[in-house]
Design an enzyme around this catalytic site. Structure first.
Site, PDB file in Angstrom:
ATOM      1  N   ASN A   7       0.603  -1.431  -0.112  1.00 52.92           N
ATOM      2  CA  ASN A   7      -0.263   0.299  -0.481  1.00 52.92           C
ATOM      3  C   ASN A   7       0.932   1.443  -0.175  1.00 52.92           C
ATOM      4  O   ASN A   7       1.601   1.269   0.835  1.00 52.92           O
ATOM      5  CB  ASN A   7      -1.091  -0.224   1.040  1.00 52.92           C
ATOM      6  CG  ASN A   7      -1.766   1.434   1.349  1.00 52.92           C
ATOM      7  OD1 ASN A   7      -1.569   1.942   0.403  1.00 52.92           O
ATOM      8  ND2 ASN A   7      -2.661   1.668   2.169  1.00 52.92           N
ATOM      9  N   ARG A  91      -2.299  -2.115  -3.832  1.00 58.22           N
ATOM     10  CA  ARG A  91      -4.192  -1.596  -3.106  1.00 58.22           C
ATOM     11  C   ARG A  91      -3.768   0.023  -3.915  1.00 58.22           C
ATOM     12  O   ARG A  91      -2.793   0.790  -4.251  1.00 58.22           O
ATOM     13  CB  ARG A  91      -3.704  -0.362  -1.962  1.00 58.22           C
ATOM     14  CG  ARG A  91      -5.235  -0.433  -1.833  1.00 58.22           C
ATOM     15  CD  ARG A  91      -4.797   1.277  -0.238  1.00 58.22           C
ATOM     16  NE  ARG A  91      -6.134   1.822  -0.357  1.00 58.22           N
ATOM     17  CZ  ARG A  91      -5.976   2.957   0.564  1.00 58.22           C
ATOM     18  NH1 ARG A  91      -4.852   3.547   1.121  1.00 58.22           N
ATOM     19  NH2 ARG A  91      -7.076   3.817   0.477  1.00 58.22           N
ATOM     20  N   HIS A 180     -12.497   3.406  -0.145  1.00 57.11           N
ATOM     21  CA  HIS A 180     -13.071   1.926   1.134  1.00 57.11           C
ATOM     22  C   HIS A 180     -13.535   1.280   0.720  1.00 57.11           C
ATOM     23  O   HIS A 180     -14.019   0.365   1.594  1.00 57.11           O
ATOM     24  CB  HIS A 180     -13.681   2.817   2.942  1.00 57.11           C
ATOM     25  CG  HIS A 180     -12.677   3.713   3.411  1.00 57.11           C
ATOM     26  ND1 HIS A 180     -13.225   4.211   3.350  1.00 57.11           N
ATOM     27  CD2 HIS A 180     -10.985   4.071   3.431  1.00 57.11           C
ATOM     28  CE1 HIS A 180     -12.606   6.007   4.294  1.00 57.11           C
ATOM     29  NE2 HIS A 180     -11.662   5.075   4.344  1.00 57.11           N
ATOM     30  N   ARG A 241     -11.108  15.488   7.821  1.00 56.35           N
ATOM     31  CA  ARG A 241     -11.854  16.155   6.499  1.00 56.35           C
ATOM     32  C   ARG A 241     -13.620  16.654   6.813  1.00 56.35           C
ATOM     33  O   ARG A 241     -13.823  16.110   7.810  1.00 56.35           O
ATOM     34  CB  ARG A 241     -12.232  15.041   5.812  1.00 56.35           C
ATOM     35  CG  ARG A 241     -10.936  14.651   5.136  1.00 56.35           C
ATOM     36  CD  ARG A 241     -11.305  13.768   3.760  1.00 56.35           C
ATOM     37  NE  ARG A 241     -10.410  13.239   3.074  1.00 56.35           N
ATOM     38  CZ  ARG A 241      -9.368  11.424   3.464  1.00 56.35           C
ATOM     39  NH1 ARG A 241     -11.195  10.895   4.187  1.00 56.35           N
ATOM     40  NH2 ARG A 241      -8.726  11.124   3.020  1.00 56.35           N
ATOM     41  N   GLU A 385      -8.450  -4.916   4.651  1.00 59.47           N
ATOM     42  CA  GLU A 385      -7.863  -4.397   3.865  1.00 59.47           C
ATOM     43  C   GLU A 385      -7.232  -5.616   2.825  1.00 59.47           C
ATOM     44  O   GLU A 385      -7.134  -6.193   1.580  1.00 59.47           O
ATOM     45  CB  GLU A 385      -8.229  -3.537   3.253  1.00 59.47           C
ATOM     46  CG  GLU A 385      -9.236  -1.707   3.999  1.00 59.47           C
ATOM     47  CD  GLU A 385      -8.979  -1.240   3.962  1.00 59.47           C
ATOM     48  OE1 GLU A 385      -8.222  -0.735   5.436  1.00 59.47           O
ATOM     49  OE2 GLU A 385      -9.128  -0.479   3.150  1.00 59.47           O
TER      50      GLU A 385
END
Ligand code: ADP
Length: 402
Positions: A7, A91, A180, A241, A385
């Site tokens: 990743n 990823r 996601h 965010r 993940e």
């Protein structure tokens, strides 16, 4: 089969070596501050101690080389030879409309990932650096790209089209993509398994609550709506965010503060969310500690966060015309009992009651946190993940279909 999962960010590279037969993590670690001074490399073999080394990594290729050397290191390496790694899984944040599933990497796939860089300028170019480094260092090893957006490609147009002139969708592909996806996919499958309900006849809402947070409505195993949009800025209030807001705010702040829209967007991405509201931290552990010391802003930021999640669960119950199960995952979802309690307290209208003790006991592990007589099951399902990436990589490398 041993699969190296990578990743890559612009200045970091997280990795895990996973045996896909046993689904065990054989080794994991992080290359931090790539291309910046003060680089750090960490490595943890299965059953061994984590070691951290100060080492400058001028580029991603040097970082991948360090990972490979560590895996075959005589002292605490977990492999005899790099030939034991059968493939790498990468990823990739944005796959646009092109990728509805993971894909074996070839020149055409690389070209499409490059084309999607417009939509994820911070992420896709970094992922490509990782792919190129592996290509160079392990030339004949198959690679698979696993996209955060792919799971959401089953959304119907009514969920992904924005209320703006359609020409912008046609010309620029401006639409909801969602992110996601690997996590929502894993957690929805695992929720159905864990609760013993058939995935192909289920209505599940998954809440991935971490630094970045998103929520997903999943019908019969397929994503039908999700809270992040063209970019990961939309939806829930997150660590830094803003999530949903009136778009007119952007120009208003720009005028008042004499900033460009780019600068305002940077504030909405990096200085907003619970960090902005609390003025303290984006980390929910810090907010909890401050709240316990009587910091009212820290408490309020957590309430705003929980309220937005609850509101989305209500909306997605309508999107799914009902719900069988709600699952919490990622750093906040798996650990923050108070936040989960706050969210569930809004959901009594769905016939849900929180099992207070189960909520307190379920930290970082699977468990049901609603009472036995609740009409909808609420559970905690730790996400994974990397395992999903390793599984998809194995499937495609063996020439099977996903
Ligand atoms: P990401 O993968 O998006 O970076 P994670 O899923 O690892 O994020 O979640 C990280 C966040 O989870 C942290 O910023 C922190 O706010 C929260 N978190 C982690 N552990 C706990 C905990 N024990 N209690 C409350 N919040 C936690």
């Amino acid at each position: 089969m041993d699969v190296l999962v990578i990743n890559c960010g612009s200045s970091s590279l997280k990795y895990q070596l996973i045996n896909t037969d046993t689904e065990e993590v054989l080794a994991s670690g992080l290359c931090d501050r790539i291309g910046i001074s003060g680089g750090q490399f960490s490595y943890k073999p299965k059953g061994g101690e984590k070691t951290t080394q100060d080492v400058d990594m001028p580029d991603h290729e040097v970082a991948v080389k360090l990972v490979l050397n560590a895996l075959v290191n005589q002292k605490d390496g977990i492999l005899k030879s790099l030939d034991e790694i059968k493939a790498t899984g990468h990823r990739i944040v944005h796959g646009g409309e092109h990728f509805t599933h993971s894909a074996l990497v070839n020149d055409e796939v690389i070209k499409h990932i490059e084309e999607c860089a417009d939509l994820a300028p911070l992420h896709n170019p970094a992922h490509l650096l990782g792919i190129r480094a592996c290509q160079h260092l392990m030339p004949n090893k198959p690679m698979v790209a696993v996209f955060d957006t792919a799971f959401h490609q089953t959304m119907p147009p009514r969920a992904y089209i924005y209320g703006i002139p359609n020409e912008y969708y046609e010309k620029y592909k401006i639409r909801r993509y969602g992110f996601h996806g690997t996590s929502h996919s894993y957690v929805s499958k695992r929720t159905a398994e864990f609760l013993g309900i058939p995935l192909e006849n289920s209505k599940i809402i998954t809440c991935h609550l971490g630094n970045g947070s998103s929520i997903c409505a999943i019908e019969n195993g397929k994503s039908v709506d999700t809270s992040m949009g063209l970019t990961p800025l939309e939806g829930l209030v997150m660590g830094t965010r803003s999530g949903d807001l009136d778009p007119a705010i952007i120009d208003y702040i720009a005028q008042k503060e004499n900033l460009s829209t780019k600068e305002v967007l940077n504030i909405l991405n990096k200085k907003s969310g619970v960090l902005g509201i609390s003025g303290l931290s984006s980390d929910f552990r810090d907010l909890l500690a401050a709240d316990e010391q009587g910091d009212l802003k820290a408490r309020f930021a957590r309430e705003v966060f929980a309220y937005r999640v609850a509101k989305y669960i209500g909306a997605y119950t309508a999107a799914l015309t009902g719900v069988d199960a709600i699952a919490f995952c990622a750093g906040v979802g798996e650990n923050a009992k108070f936040i989960r309690g706050k969210i569930v307290s809004h959901l009594q209208f769905l016939g849900i009651t929180l099992d207070e003790q189960a909520n307190l006991d379920t930290v970082g592990k699977e468990g049901i946190i609603s009472t036995k007589d609740s009409k909808v099951k609420v559970c905690v399902i730790p996400t994974n993940e990397e395992l999903m990436i390793a599984r998809d990589t194995r499937t495609l490398v063996l020439g099977k279909h996903l």
